[in-house]
Motif scaffolding. Structure first.
Motif, short mmCIF file in Angstrom:
data_model
loop_
_atom_site.label_atom_id
_atom_site.label_comp_id
_atom_site.label_asym_id
_atom_site.label_seq_id
_atom_site.Cartn_x
_atom_site.Cartn_y
_atom_site.Cartn_z
N MET A 36 36.19 34.45 8.78
CA MET A 36 36.46 34.64 10.23
C MET A 36 35.54 35.27 10.83
O MET A 36 34.91 36.27 10.52
CB MET A 36 37.72 35.62 10.44
CG MET A 36 38.92 35.21 9.33
SD MET A 36 40.18 36.18 9.77
CE MET A 36 39.85 37.79 9.06
N ASN A 37 34.66 34.53 11.87
CA ASN A 37 33.59 34.98 12.64
C ASN A 37 33.89 35.05 13.81
O ASN A 37 34.97 34.57 14.59
CB ASN A 37 32.46 33.94 12.80
CG ASN A 37 32.17 33.47 11.24
OD1 ASN A 37 32.10 34.45 10.41
ND2 ASN A 37 31.61 32.27 11.02
N SER A 38 33.06 35.97 14.77
CA SER A 38 33.36 36.31 16.25
C SER A 38 34.69 36.67 16.45
O SER A 38 35.36 36.24 17.20
CB SER A 38 33.12 34.87 16.84
OG SER A 38 31.84 34.43 16.76
N LEU A 39 35.16 37.49 15.59
CA LEU A 39 36.71 38.35 15.77
C LEU A 39 36.84 38.67 16.92
O LEU A 39 35.86 39.40 17.58
CB LEU A 39 36.61 39.26 14.54
CG LEU A 39 37.12 38.69 13.22
CD1 LEU A 39 36.94 39.48 12.14
CD2 LEU A 39 38.72 38.01 13.15
N GLN B 159 34.55 45.50 14.10
CA GLN B 159 34.40 45.80 15.63
C GLN B 159 34.35 43.99 15.98
O GLN B 159 34.18 43.19 15.26
CB GLN B 159 33.00 46.20 15.66
CG GLN B 159 32.92 47.56 15.54
CD GLN B 159 31.62 48.32 16.26
OE1 GLN B 159 30.50 47.69 16.48
NE2 GLN B 159 31.61 49.40 16.66
N ALA B 160 34.91 43.98 17.22
CA ALA B 160 34.88 42.73 17.94
C ALA B 160 33.34 42.19 17.86
O ALA B 160 32.48 42.72 18.17
CB ALA B 160 35.27 42.93 19.41
N GLY B 161 33.55 40.90 17.30
CA GLY B 161 32.44 39.87 17.40
C GLY B 161 31.87 39.94 15.67
O GLY B 161 30.92 39.02 15.52
N GLY B 162 32.47 40.79 14.99
CA GLY B 162 32.05 40.75 13.53
C GLY B 162 32.73 39.87 12.75
O GLY B 162 33.45 38.84 13.34
N VAL C 252 41.80 29.67 17.08
CA VAL C 252 40.63 30.15 16.04
C VAL C 252 39.74 28.96 15.70
O VAL C 252 38.89 29.21 15.24
CB VAL C 252 41.41 30.32 14.84
CG1 VAL C 252 42.24 31.51 15.08
CG2 VAL C 252 41.90 29.23 14.12
N LYS C 253 39.96 27.92 16.19
CA LYS C 253 39.19 26.50 16.11
C LYS C 253 37.55 26.95 16.34
O LYS C 253 37.22 27.21 17.56
CB LYS C 253 39.79 25.34 17.03
CG LYS C 253 39.22 24.14 16.29
CD LYS C 253 39.71 22.87 16.98
CE LYS C 253 41.19 22.92 16.79
NZ LYS C 253 42.06 21.76 17.49
N GLY C 254 36.73 26.47 15.57
CA GLY C 254 35.29 26.88 16.09
C GLY C 254 34.88 28.30 15.26
O GLY C 254 33.48 28.69 15.49
#
Length: 123
Positions: free
Chosen positions: A83-86, A13-16, A64-66
């Motif tokens: 990968m965070n905060s996808l 899910q988005a945010g994952g 994708v930075k950060g």
């Protein structure tokens, strides 16, 4: 010659978060600069991140930075992409690539590629 195999893709899910791995075999992994690229449906493949031979230097696409972190474990001949905060716009097939030389974001300079792993971030 080096062979690359990616793993760790999936649906989130988005945010994952997801962590991709790329295992290398063949010639000495520690002499290769590594990178991640991605290709979304209907779009050209684009640069995501790269890491130097030692792992001491990294460089990221602005998109994708950060949120993403590239790292490597030379003892395990593996490069990772945390990968965070996808976001839904991160949905793509992700490829790792290797080159015997300095790190670069130019995909045409990477002779070795994996088969890719699908990442899907749903909204």
């Amino acid at each position: 010659q080096v062979q690359l195999v990616e793993s760790g893709g999936g649906l989130v899910q988005a945010g994952g978060s997801l962590r991709l791995s790329c295992a290398a075999s063949g010639r000495t992994f520690s002499s290769y600069a590594m990178a991640w690229f991605r290709q979304a449906p209907g779009k050209e493949r684009e640069f995501v991140a790269t890491i130097s031979v030692s792992g001491g230097r990294t460089y990221y696409a602005d998109s994708v930075k950060g949120r993403f972190t590239i790292s490597r474990d030379n003892a395990k001949s593996t490069v990772y992409l945390q990968m965070n905060s996808l976001k839904p716009e991160d949905t793509a097939v992700y490829y790792c690539a290797a080159r015997d030389g300095a790190w670069t974001m130019l995909q045409r300079l990477y002779p070795y590629w994996g088969q890719g792993t699908q990442v899907t971030a749903s909204s």
